[in-house]
Design a protein around this motif. Structure first.
Motif, PDB file in Angstrom:
ATOM      1  N   GLY A 178      34.827  25.671   6.802  1.00 23.10           N
ATOM      2  CA  GLY A 178      34.817  24.365   7.439  1.00 23.10           C
ATOM      3  C   GLY A 178      33.750  24.116   8.475  1.00 23.10           C
ATOM      4  O   GLY A 178      33.830  23.138   9.212  1.00 23.10           O
ATOM      5  N   VAL A 179      32.716  24.962   8.520  1.00 25.30           N
ATOM      6  CA  VAL A 179      31.630  24.739   9.488  1.00 25.30           C
ATOM      7  C   VAL A 179      30.276  24.795   8.771  1.00 25.30           C
ATOM      8  O   VAL A 179      29.411  25.606   9.108  1.00 25.30           O
ATOM      9  N   PRO A 180      30.073  23.905   7.775  1.00 21.24           N
ATOM     10  CA  PRO A 180      28.809  23.933   7.040  1.00 21.24           C
ATOM     11  C   PRO A 180      27.601  23.589   7.887  1.00 21.24           C
ATOM     12  O   PRO A 180      26.458  23.777   7.450  1.00 21.24           O
ATOM     13  N   GLY A 181      27.837  23.103   9.107  1.00 18.41           N
ATOM     14  CA  GLY A 181      26.737  22.798  10.018  1.00 18.41           C
ATOM     15  C   GLY A 181      26.132  24.013  10.681  1.00 18.41           C
ATOM     16  O   GLY A 181      25.147  23.887  11.420  1.00 18.41           O
ATOM     17  N   LEU A 182      26.680  25.201  10.444  1.00 21.67           N
ATOM     18  CA  LEU A 182      26.081  26.426  10.987  1.00 21.67           C
ATOM     19  C   LEU A 182      24.645  26.546  10.490  1.00 21.67           C
ATOM     20  O   LEU A 182      24.390  26.509   9.287  1.00 21.67           O
ATOM     21  N   ARG A 183      23.722  26.693  11.403  1.00 24.01           N
ATOM     22  CA  ARG A 183      22.310  26.849  11.021  1.00 24.01           C
ATOM     23  C   ARG A 183      22.028  28.327  10.769  1.00 24.01           C
ATOM     24  O   ARG A 183      22.392  29.172  11.587  1.00 24.01           O
ATOM     25  N   VAL A 184      21.387  28.625   9.653  1.00 27.51           N
ATOM     26  CA  VAL A 184      21.082  30.007   9.309  1.00 27.51           C
ATOM     27  C   VAL A 184      19.573  30.177   9.257  1.00 27.51           C
ATOM     28  O   VAL A 184      18.874  29.431   8.559  1.00 27.51           O
ATOM     29  N   VAL A 185      19.062  31.136  10.018  1.00 24.84           N
ATOM     30  CA  VAL A 185      17.635  31.432  10.057  1.00 24.84           C
ATOM     31  C   VAL A 185      17.398  32.768   9.366  1.00 24.84           C
ATOM     32  O   VAL A 185      17.965  33.791   9.769  1.00 24.84           O
ATOM     33  N   HIS A 186      16.568  32.755   8.335  1.00 23.23           N
ATOM     34  CA  HIS A 186      16.242  33.991   7.617  1.00 23.23           C
ATOM     35  C   HIS A 186      15.033  34.632   8.294  1.00 23.23           C
ATOM     36  O   HIS A 186      13.923  34.105   8.241  1.00 23.23           O
ATOM     37  N   GLY A 187      15.251  35.740   8.952  1.00 26.52           N
ATOM     38  CA  GLY A 187      14.162  36.416   9.638  1.00 26.52           C
ATOM     39  C   GLY A 187      14.681  37.563  10.474  1.00 26.52           C
ATOM     40  O   GLY A 187      15.891  37.756  10.623  1.00 26.52           O
ATOM     41  N   ARG A 188      13.751  38.321  11.019  1.00 24.75           N
ATOM     42  CA  ARG A 188      14.108  39.502  11.800  1.00 24.75           C
ATOM     43  C   ARG A 188      13.798  39.251  13.274  1.00 24.75           C
ATOM     44  O   ARG A 188      12.686  38.844  13.621  1.00 24.75           O
ATOM     45  N   ALA A 189      14.786  39.479  14.120  1.00 27.96           N
ATOM     46  CA  ALA A 189      14.573  39.368  15.569  1.00 27.96           C
ATOM     47  C   ALA A 189      13.680  40.532  16.026  1.00 27.96           C
ATOM     48  O   ALA A 189      13.734  41.613  15.448  1.00 27.96           O
ATOM     49  N   PRO A 190      12.847  40.341  17.050  1.00 25.81           N
ATOM     50  CA  PRO A 190      12.790  39.164  17.932  1.00 25.81           C
ATOM     51  C   PRO A 190      11.913  38.020  17.431  1.00 25.81           C
ATOM     52  O   PRO A 190      11.992  36.916  17.935  1.00 25.81           O
ATOM     53  N   ASP A 191      11.039  38.274  16.424  1.00 26.02           N
ATOM     54  CA  ASP A 191      10.101  37.227  16.009  1.00 26.02           C
ATOM     55  C   ASP A 191      10.825  35.979  15.503  1.00 26.02           C
ATOM     56  O   ASP A 191      10.361  34.848  15.725  1.00 26.02           O
ATOM     57  N   ALA A 192      11.961  36.162  14.813  1.00 25.83           N
ATOM     58  CA  ALA A 192      12.685  35.024  14.238  1.00 25.83           C
ATOM     59  C   ALA A 192      13.295  34.125  15.305  1.00 25.83           C
ATOM     60  O   ALA A 192      13.763  33.023  14.990  1.00 25.83           O
ATOM     61  N   LEU A 193      13.315  34.565  16.545  1.00 23.11           N
ATOM     62  CA  LEU A 193      13.910  33.769  17.622  1.00 23.11           C
ATOM     63  C   LEU A 193      12.939  32.745  18.182  1.00 23.11           C
ATOM     64  O   LEU A 193      13.353  31.826  18.899  1.00 23.11           O
ATOM     65  N   ASP A 194      11.657  32.896  17.874  1.00 17.41           N
ATOM     66  CA  ASP A 194      10.650  31.991  18.420  1.00 17.41           C
ATOM     67  C   ASP A 194      10.904  30.564  17.962  1.00 17.41           C
ATOM     68  O   ASP A 194      11.133  30.300  16.774  1.00 17.41           O
ATOM     69  N   GLY A 195      10.868  29.635  18.906  1.00 15.54           N
ATOM     70  CA  GLY A 195      10.998  28.223  18.578  1.00 15.54           C
ATOM     71  C   GLY A 195      12.415  27.718  18.430  1.00 15.54           C
ATOM     72  O   GLY A 195      12.616  26.524  18.194  1.00 15.54           O
ATOM     73  N   LEU A 196      13.410  28.598  18.554  1.00 13.92           N
ATOM     74  CA  LEU A 196      14.795  28.145  18.437  1.00 13.92           C
ATOM     75  C   LEU A 196      15.245  27.449  19.722  1.00 13.92           C
ATOM     76  O   LEU A 196      14.760  27.768  20.809  1.00 13.92           O
ATOM     77  N   PRO A 197      16.186  26.504  19.626  1.00 10.34           N
ATOM     78  CA  PRO A 197      16.722  25.867  20.836  1.00 10.34           C
ATOM     79  C   PRO A 197      17.319  26.916  21.772  1.00 10.34           C
ATOM     80  O   PRO A 197      17.928  27.892  21.324  1.00 10.34           O
ATOM     81  N   ARG A 198      17.161  26.708  23.060  1.00  8.40           N
ATOM     82  CA  ARG A 198      17.629  27.676  24.046  1.00  8.40           C
ATOM     83  C   ARG A 198      19.149  27.778  24.033  1.00  8.40           C
ATOM     84  O   ARG A 198      19.835  26.753  24.106  1.00  8.40           O
ATOM     85  N   PRO A 199      19.702  28.979  23.940  1.00  6.05           N
ATOM     86  CA  PRO A 199      21.158  29.115  23.794  1.00  6.05           C
ATOM     87  C   PRO A 199      21.897  29.200  25.120  1.00  6.05           C
ATOM     88  O   PRO A 199      21.334  29.589  26.146  1.00  6.05           O
ATOM     89  N   ASP A 200      23.170  28.851  25.070  1.00  2.00           N
ATOM     90  CA  ASP A 200      24.067  29.074  26.210  1.00  2.00           C
ATOM     91  C   ASP A 200      24.637  30.482  26.175  1.00  2.00           C
ATOM     92  O   ASP A 200      24.954  31.057  27.213  1.00  2.00           O
ATOM     93  N   THR A 201      24.798  31.011  24.968  1.00  2.35           N
ATOM     94  CA  THR A 201      25.434  32.313  24.769  1.00  2.35           C
ATOM     95  C   THR A 201      24.760  33.016  23.601  1.00  2.35           C
ATOM     96  O   THR A 201      24.339  32.369  22.647  1.00  2.35           O
ATOM     97  N   ILE A 202      24.646  34.341  23.704  1.00  2.00           N
ATOM     98  CA  ILE A 202      24.038  35.127  22.625  1.00  2.00           C
ATOM     99  C   ILE A 202      24.958  36.281  22.275  1.00  2.00           C
ATOM    100  O   ILE A 202      25.486  36.966  23.159  1.00  2.00           O
ATOM    101  N   PHE A 203      25.135  36.494  20.980  1.00  3.65           N
ATOM    102  CA  PHE A 203      25.809  37.695  20.484  1.00  3.65           C
ATOM    103  C   PHE A 203      24.811  38.516  19.687  1.00  3.65           C
ATOM    104  O   PHE A 203      24.131  37.984  18.806  1.00  3.65           O
ATOM    105  N   ILE A 204      24.708  39.789  20.011  1.00  7.42           N
ATOM    106  CA  ILE A 204      23.858  40.699  19.248  1.00  7.42           C
ATOM    107  C   ILE A 204      24.761  41.648  18.478  1.00  7.42           C
ATOM    108  O   ILE A 204      25.403  42.523  19.059  1.00  7.42           O
TER     109      ILE A 204
END
Length: 401
Positions: A298-324
């Protein structure tokens, strides 16, 4: 953006001009320009002499220029029902500023539907499928619940019926209310499992009375069996504790780094309709799995980014919370995440291996926070008896840097 005088946003229903209050009619009669959909503009009588401008597509990017071109003129905007309930009024308030608009509301289709059905609106779930996939409904389908669905068009009732039947809610009763408040108003009733009615009027709202069928839990830590997975899944008990530490709040954005099967980001978004999440995953197969899991839950709005951190994090909206959940030992991942957090934000990392625990221990020594270690044992058959099967212990580090 501002104009010489406020834009008047007038709510209008299927009943058209006769259904408008005097204030709304006066505003339209005095207007020099009226914006709206072609359907809405056709509801106005010839006595409204304003120039009529149909909305372009795409709409939102064009709005500032449209109103700038009409600066100094008396401008009205037609909206369906209540302009501030999933309507153009809320969009204009965001784009032009609240002080730039004056709103003259009309009863929403949701209010009219509840009135026709005798439903308590405060105890009814409302889901808009105007711009969202039908799978959004999966989040609220539960036995005995009542749901009002804002339709995207004539095809929506059949799509809703098919989804309900596939979910095991074939006995759900659907009432399609068309042209509410207008001379062509009608209601069509059927069950999800036997729905065979042809598409009707595109202006409709779908009322659902869920019958017997599987539920959709609202607590954290839904069963592991709810997720498709190749084994990269935060187990139910650990997930529940992790989400408690992440503490999702309305409107917040989560980065789920090393998302695996997507369980953390998905449950984060299920916590409240306004929560948002971005899942970052390096495996193409898991990206597909995350997308499928998000739709099913029920959450098809989840955005999925295909890539490897940390490079894949570039340009993403700034988060309030992060889970690693993966990638802790990769150079730059933890530092990049700590830097990306909004002030006052939270970071939670789960470590399973000795190497990832060493990263967490060093970070804890430097930044503090909370450390928790969880060991889960589940009962499982041992011959004709039951024994305990242990999972790998998980160390959870939570910090507000």
């Amino acid at each position: 953006m501002s104009s010489a005088q406020p834009v008047t946003v007038v709510g209008i229903g299927a009943g058209g001009w006769p259904g408008l209050a005097g204030t709304a009619q006066d505003a339209l009669a005095a207007a020099e320009v009226v914006f709206g959909s072609s359907r809405q503009l056709d509801l106005l009588p010839s006595t409204v002499g304003a120039r009529r401008v149909p909305w372009p597509s795409p709409l939102v990017p064009a709005l500032p220029g449209l109103f700038e071109a009409e600066r100094g003129r008396r401008v009205c905007v037609l909206a369906s029902g209540d302009p501030m309930f999933h309507g153009i009024g809320a969009t204009l308030a965001r784009v032009l500023g609240p002080s730039a608009i004056t709103v003259v509301p009309h009863p929403s289709s949701v209010s009219l539907a509840a009135a026709r059905l005798g439903w308590d609106l405060s105890a009814t779930d409302v889901v808009s499928l105007v711009t969202a996939p039908v799978e959004t409904l999966n989040r609220v389908i539960n036995p005995g619940r009542r749901i009002l669905v804002l339709s995207a068009g004539a095809h929506t009732p059949a799509a809703v019926a098919a989804l309900l039947a596939a979910r095991g809610h074939g006995s759900a009763v659907l009432t399609v209310l068309e042209q509410l408040g207008g001379p062509g108003e009608r209601m069509v009733v059927g069950t999800a499992g036997s729905w065979s009615l042809a598409d009707g009027d595109p202006l409709n709202i779908v009322a659902i009375e869920c019958g017997e069928g599987p539920g959709s839990p609202v607590t954290s830590g839904i069963p592991d069996s709810c997720f498709k997975t190749d084994g990269q899944l935060t187990k139910r008990e650990v997930r529940a504790v992790t989400l408690a530490m992440l503490a999702p709040a309305p409107g917040e954005l989560l980065w789920d780094v090393g998302a695996g099967s997507g369980s953390i980001g998905i449950e984060w978004m299920r916590a409240h309709p306004s929560t948002r999440a971005i899942a970052i995953e390096s495996s193409a197969d898991r990206v597909e799995t995350i997308t499928a899991n998000a739709a099913a839950l029920g959450v098809p709005g989840l955005r999925v980014v295909h890539g490897r951190a940390p490079d894949a994090l570039d340009g993403l909206p700034r988060p309030d919370t992060i889970f690693i959940g993966g990638g802790l030992t990769r150079d730059g991942v933890l530092d990049r995440c700590l830097t990306a957090l909004r002030p006052g934000g939270r970071l939670v990392a789960n470590a399973v291996t000795v190497e990832s625990e060493a990263v967490v221990a060093a970070a804890y020594a430097k930044l503090g926070g909370e450390l928790t270690r969880i060991t889960v044992q589940r009962g499982s058959p041992v011959g004709g008896f039951t024994g305990w099967r242990s999972f790998m212990p998980v160390t959870i580090w939570a910090v507000k840097p």
